[in-house]
Design an enzyme around this catalytic site. Structure first.
Site, short mmCIF file in Angstrom:
data_model
loop_
_atom_site.label_atom_id
_atom_site.label_comp_id
_atom_site.label_asym_id
_atom_site.label_seq_id
_atom_site.Cartn_x
_atom_site.Cartn_y
_atom_site.Cartn_z
N GLY A 1 48.34 37.46 43.50
CA GLY A 1 47.55 37.09 42.33
C GLY A 1 46.14 37.62 42.39
O GLY A 1 45.60 37.87 43.48
N ASN A 2 45.55 37.79 41.23
CA ASN A 2 44.16 38.26 41.17
C ASN A 2 43.57 37.91 39.82
O ASN A 2 44.26 37.84 38.82
CB ASN A 2 44.07 39.78 41.44
N SER B 1 41.65 43.60 47.37
CA SER B 1 43.09 43.67 47.61
C SER B 1 43.47 43.07 48.97
O SER B 1 42.82 43.37 49.98
CB SER B 1 43.53 45.14 47.57
N GLY B 2 44.49 42.22 48.98
CA GLY B 2 45.10 41.77 50.24
C GLY B 2 44.20 40.98 51.16
O GLY B 2 44.44 40.94 52.38
N SER C 1 41.52 44.97 43.98
CA SER C 1 42.95 44.68 43.77
C SER C 1 43.70 45.94 43.34
O SER C 1 43.19 46.73 42.53
CB SER C 1 43.08 43.63 42.67
N SER C 2 44.89 46.13 43.85
CA SER C 2 45.68 47.30 43.47
C SER C 2 46.04 47.26 41.98
O SER C 2 46.41 48.28 41.41
CB SER C 2 46.94 47.41 44.33
N ASP C 3 45.92 46.11 41.36
CA ASP C 3 46.21 45.99 39.93
C ASP C 3 44.98 46.22 39.05
O ASP C 3 45.02 45.95 37.84
CB ASP C 3 46.78 44.59 39.64
N HIS D 1 46.37 37.78 36.92
CA HIS D 1 47.73 38.22 37.21
C HIS D 1 48.28 37.37 38.36
O HIS D 1 47.61 37.20 39.37
CB HIS D 1 47.76 39.69 37.60
N HIS E 1 52.26 35.96 40.31
CA HIS E 1 53.72 35.95 40.34
C HIS E 1 54.19 34.49 40.31
O HIS E 1 55.11 34.11 41.03
CB HIS E 1 54.26 36.68 41.58
N ASP F 1 49.93 24.33 21.04
CA ASP F 1 48.52 24.01 21.31
C ASP F 1 47.75 25.23 21.83
O ASP F 1 46.52 25.25 21.78
CB ASP F 1 48.43 22.88 22.35
N HIS G 1 58.57 42.17 36.37
CA HIS G 1 57.40 42.08 37.23
C HIS G 1 56.86 40.63 37.21
O HIS G 1 57.30 39.81 38.02
CB HIS G 1 56.36 43.11 36.78
N TYR H 1 40.24 18.94 17.63
CA TYR H 1 40.52 18.46 18.98
C TYR H 1 39.24 18.60 19.82
O TYR H 1 38.49 19.56 19.66
CB TYR H 1 41.64 19.29 19.60
#
Lengths: 231, 231, 231, 231
Positions: B27-28, B44-45, B73-75, B94, B96, B119, B170, B227
């Protein structure tokens, strides 16, 4: 002897609890020393909360206790067989984690359904054949190791490209290039099994596009990997 | 530079763990500065427990590192493409996360089945088309961003009226009008995917009555929203 | 009287909460004294956070209160009947834990599907027959105990080889050779029910190979057991 | 005014988080005063971690704010309508808890499948009819209350014998004879929905034997109840 490895194996066993992979005394982690002569493994049936690093048992590759006053895990011979036949691995984990065990009991492989799988495994996670009656009755745990190895050898699978297996009607073994990574892979395995299960309930499993699988596996592994930081 | 944004992005990455959306370094989260010239993103990582706010990496809209000693991040290129094409968004996430990733792997949209969905999202949450072989091989992460944008452009979807997408085989990307709201929307997405999955197991998904969907979406969004508290 | 047993029973009731088997005041644990004359059991409807060891109620085998100012669990007569008819058991647990209760409401036994099951139970975990109208109206809780005993007697099941049962449309009872092990078995039961359920959703349940079941049960139980440490 | 009721309502809102029924600012609890003139309710869209007891808003039975500087929950008129039409209830809870909301979105009642259900509800938990277009457009929240009342009136259901309802394509409302018990019933509702869902996945729901249902409901409720302690 091997005090650092004992510490690593002890910590890795506690990590199984932290990651929700085991309850009670279920599950065991081992590591092999640099010379690949000695395996350090959790003692059998000792509560995690009572366990200390010095309780870890040292055995040789015949499974004989070299150091330690407690019995080693009853699964020791499975671990030993994996270390003997898979020279690239340095840590082994066995659990009855819920989703991976469910797949073992479904007796089907975990199909590669997305990039989460491809980040760690470059193919389906296989299930072993059932043990024969004679294999169950004599040297059961050693034969469990042998049937795992057979699964990888006959299908020509690199154990570091697919660092886990489902033992038929039993549960998962995972491994890695370190004790820490063996636990890491066991956690990933459980996550993949959980997602794959829920997909298989709703529709037939269609494996991920092979190019996408290759892309994600190679992004993290091998010579052109670009995930993470340069060491 | 951008110290407050680094702090926000750092905190948002930790929030992914708190909300159970990520394990390990998965995630990132990123955020874009007020001038929309610089994106701050997770390295990254790097383990969440070791990460500090100053480790966040600053890149420009070509994805070049402007500040920071770690790899982003690689993304990163996916995030950058979203910021370039969706000028109303200020944070991107992002993960998973289990249920949203399950839908990505099911390769079907998350249907709007109730007011919880309405909502936050005024329509089904779409799934992208698969990437072509060439799109996987070259500039994979950038192409991932492009295929997300294509999904919204061809269907004429306002990204703030549907602040998430499922990338085919993905996992999910979510976004918002702030870094904090991007994480909020990622949490909601996971909740909606979880419920929708369990409904689809039992019966065919019938979308919520369109008037009820409009009522709930407009009760929280737009000029007649009532709301919450007046700011 | 029986202060240590009260302490054990009190602790075991708290352990139900710790293991996620009960919410609110649901569930109850009891233990029987060495002479098998007195049963110590949780009081009825007292919040776990307010309960103290001295609140545990002592009853005789007719269910009469011998010591204690609170009403004993409304399920007391079920516990008493089990102690009378199953002389090998020393602790009894009743919960409405989610997965075991689901099986009770499915009105089907939990099939033995893997070695996790075989480590504790040497056969399917049975479900009782429904109670007759008269059995519900009069002495309901006692009759619940009787129908459990009938299930084991008619099928000639050793209660320590299958330390739990599913009461039809109600929920599970588990037991053991100690109060602590009764709770342990209730936790295992829940884990097995959870896994079995998910297997039954995907495919017809095929029981585990009988030789493998025997191997795992005997590895942990009986005269040739080699799991754990010598005492 | 009504400081104790504000404290109870505040605490009950926090309990929704503790029991896992809500995330973010989702969900709201209210209570009515002894004179049944004033309703104390959570403010709209305020984070649970920032909320204080004095932030609770007092409204009258027309929904007008009597005390408090914040807007009351946008669902206030639903609560008010329930208090007006169900004179036996003193607390109301609304959540989007996962399993009960799933049933709302499945648009089917939660069938009574076991004694856990019968301990609290003496029949299936009903789902309302859909709102008409005009009911959605004007006075939506008030109409939500009216359709709940209609569900109970037309089927002649005692709201304390069935202290919850599923609003069609929306989510659950629960109530009780105190603010505390309203939350308690919302937790039980979620537990029942969870179990019922998993039973319905595997087999057609067969309602629990009516005599067994009556036995369990009456064991805890009404004049011959013998569960718990004498007050």
């Amino acid at each position: 002897m091997l005090e650092q490895l004992k510490q690593d194996v002890y910590q890795a066993n506690l990590d199984l609890v932290k990651h929700g992979l085991v309850i009670f005394t279920w599950g065991n982690v081992s590591g092999i020393d640099e010379t690949r002569q000695y395996v350090v493994i959790k003692p059998s049936g000792v509560k995690y909360e009572d366990m200390k690093a010095e309780d870890m048992v040292v055995v040789d590759l015949a499974g004989q206790v070299i150091e330690g006053s407690l019995n080693p895990s009853s699964d020791t011979m499975t671990h030993v067989e994996l270390y003997k036949q898979f020279p690239s691995i340095k840590g082994v984990v066995h659990t009855h984690s819920k989703w991976a065990t469910t797949y073992s009991q479904l007796k089907r492989p975990i199909p590669p359904l997305g990039t989460t799988h491809a980040d760690y495994f470059n193919q389906a996670i296989p299930v072993t054949r059932p043990l024969e009656l004679q294999e169950i009755r004599t040297d059961y745990e050693w034969n469990t190791g042998k049937v795992i190895v057979e699964t990888f050898t006959t299908k020509n699978i690199n154990p570091l490209h697919c660092p886990a297996v489902l033992v038929h009607e039993h549960g998962p073994f995972a491994w890695g290039d370190s004790v820490h990574n063996a636990v890491h892979n066991a956690v990933v395995l459980e996550y993949l099994a959980d997602m794959a299960y829920h997909i298989e309930v709703l529709q037939d499993a269609t494996p991920i596009n092979q190019d996408l699988l290759n892309k994600h596996f190679n992004r993290k592994h091998g010579k052109d990997a670009y995930y993470g930081q340069k060491l």
